[in-house]
Design an enzyme around this catalytic site. Structure first.
Site, PDB file in Angstrom:
ATOM      1  CD  GLU A 187      -0.704  -1.113   1.419  1.00  0.00           C
ATOM      2  OE1 GLU A 187      -1.418  -1.860   0.744  1.00  0.00           O
ATOM      3  OE2 GLU A 187       0.154  -1.542   2.227  1.00  0.00           O
ATOM      4  CB  CYS A 216      -8.469  -3.778  -6.268  1.00  0.00           C
ATOM      5  SG  CYS A 216      -9.338  -3.088  -4.886  1.00  0.00           S
ATOM      6  CG  HIS A 231      -5.841  -0.147  -0.219  1.00  0.00           C
ATOM      7  ND1 HIS A 231      -5.947  -1.418  -0.746  1.00  0.00           N
ATOM      8  CD2 HIS A 231      -4.602  -0.073   0.320  1.00  0.00           C
ATOM      9  CE1 HIS A 231      -4.820  -2.079  -0.528  1.00  0.00           C
ATOM     10  NE2 HIS A 231      -3.997  -1.290   0.123  1.00  0.00           N
TER      11      HIS A 231
END
Ligand SMILES: N=C(N)NCCC[C@H](NC(=O)CCC(=O)O)C(=O)O
Length: 444
Positions: free
Chosen positions: A174, A368, A249
């Site tokens: 990720e 993000c 995450h």
């Protein structure tokens, strides 16, 4: 030579929409089918990026992807003209159409893992695009992400670009969302901290309800590719219980910058043991582990406010500020905590709030939206200058958004062939503004 950390924010693409694609991401699921405003989303992102540039920080932008991804639809057997492909997909496989239309590349913390030159064996900055295999809509990002990174960091003497890891669940990667770095100065060797969600090979504990997207095996592969030293690398497991509460995450539950790790007490497994390893590998110098206790901020509040999906940025006087979403101000426990934090005597002494709600509603906070690249002046001079934020780029990109973006998008619009034409027209112009060359499939 001067060193700093640059933030490269993802420019929100013209098809930004709410499709409920991310199982395990609470906001994505709860806003499924809401009507989005791509124009506002892009402008909120640009405003945050410009504000950081105005604070004296180095700020860049990364271009979005071509969406809907027509090549993917054709690969899946839809055929005919573009309009026919879209209409067949909307009728026969609406979930697939939603996936190939997502503007999810805006969350550039997931674009790649980046290791600065001070940490790597060949003294270059290394980039590995994330394969994002856990979600279909994200798993199709890597090839174009790689091209955009190469067009942005286009100098082999300073930048090394790897391919994404093989697309297999064992190697789910990720990117920077599960990676942070602790260091004394951005230019000195640091400890790279990889947070993984599971390992099938060593049979680690795993969440029961939601997926653990990052694997240990992927983190180890990235560390190898980047030529990191095991003395400067720590692999730490995310707490599976908090993944099950929406921490999809690790940057939803902790953030590091220079000598500070700001984290929730439930973020990791084997916390004390791993912190001892970090301290040992970090060596001399003060290291601040700022723990937020559950009694002060619950996991639920952390996930809904994105207290940890904040950016921790450093200024020349070594002070740090938190760049937080306005959602943190709207949550009484979190607002109270932030008011106390800036008085605690840690390096963090300021909070700046930004409205990035269009992104937040899909589970994407300030952290993000950005990819961090620690670099020195010579490396910055080698970056494509047309991607760096300044008054001129800000004005041009805002005008570009005004010209091309819609202010309303719902699921029904995703099959509109006109939306595809609008997006391609916008992106074609963008590659000229940002001097990217032909990075998009429709240009090749
Ligand atoms: N934490 C970091 N670094 N990034 C946040 C990514 C949010 C993204 N949301 C989405 O992809 C939602 C798309 C939708 O449902 O329409 C994701 O879950 O991968």
């Amino acid at each position: 030579m001067k060193h700093f950390e640059a933030n490269f924010d993802g420019l929100v693409g013209p098809t930004h929409n709410y499709a409920g694609l991310s199982f395990g991401n609470v906001a994505s699921f709860s806003n499924a089918d809401a009507v989005s405003n791509p124009k506002q989303a892009a402008k909120q992102g640009l405003a945050k990026a410009k504000a950081l540039a105005d604070m004296g920080l180095v700020q860049g932008m990364l271009a979005p992807q071509e969406r809907p991804d027509m090549a993917c639809l054709r690969q899946l057997g839809f055929s005919g003209t573009d309009a026919e492909v879209l209409s067949q997909a909307a009728k026969q496989a609406p979930q697939i159409l939603r996936s190939v239309a997502s503007a999810s590349s805006m969350w550039t913390a997931n674009a790649a893992t980046v290791s600065p030159s001070a940490d790597t064996s060949d003294g270059r900055i290394h980039f590995t695009p994330a394969n994002l295999v856990d979600k279909l809509h994200r798993s199709i990002e890597a090839p174009v992400t790689g091209r955009i990174l190469k067009a942005t960091f286009a100098n082999d003497a300073f930048f090394a670009h790897h391919d994404a890891l093989p697309h297999h669940p064992l190697l789910g990667d990720e990117g920077a969302a599960n990676h942070t770095r602790l260091c004394r100065q951005y230019g000195s060797a640091g400890v790279e901290l990889f947070a993984y969600g599971q390992s099938s090979l060593i049979g680690s504990p795993r969440p029961q309800k939601f997926p653990a997207r990052q694997t240990l095996e992927a983190s180890q592969a990235v560390a190898r590719l980047h030529g990191l030293d095991s003395d400067n690398t720590v692999f730490m497991q995310q707490n599976p219980d908090v993944i099950d509460q929406g921490v999809f995450h690790n940057d939803v539950i902790s953030v590091g910058n220079r000598n500070v790790l700001f984290y929730h007490e439930q973020a990791f497994l084997h916390t004390e043991q791993k912190f001892a390893e970090i301290r040992d590998k970090y060596g001399d110098g003060e290291l601040h582990f700022i723990k937020v206790p559950t009694a002060a901020v619950s996991i639920k509040d952390a996930v809904s406010s994105y207290l940890f999906n904040t950016q921790l940025v450093s200024f020349d006087d070594d002070s740090m500020a938190i760049i937080a979403p306005t959602d943190c101000q709207e949550n009484p426990a979190v607002e109270r905590y932030l008011n106390e934090l800036v008085q605690m005597g840690t390096p963090i002494n300021k909070v700046h709030f930004f409205d990035v709600k269009q992104s937040m509603q899909n589970g994407g906070g300030p952290a993000c939206l950005r990819l961090r690249v620690a670099m020195n002046q010579a490396e910055l001079d080698a970056v494509n200058p047309h991607t760096l934020m300044n008054d001129n780029l800000f004005t041009r990109l805002n005008a570009w958004v005004d010209k091309h973006y819609r202010d309303r998008l719902s699921e029904a619009d995703l099959a509109d062939p006109q939306l595809l034409i609008e997006s391609r027209t916008a992106l074609d112009e963008l590659t000229q503004i940002m001097h990217l060359g032909s990075v998009y499939p429709f240009q090749r």
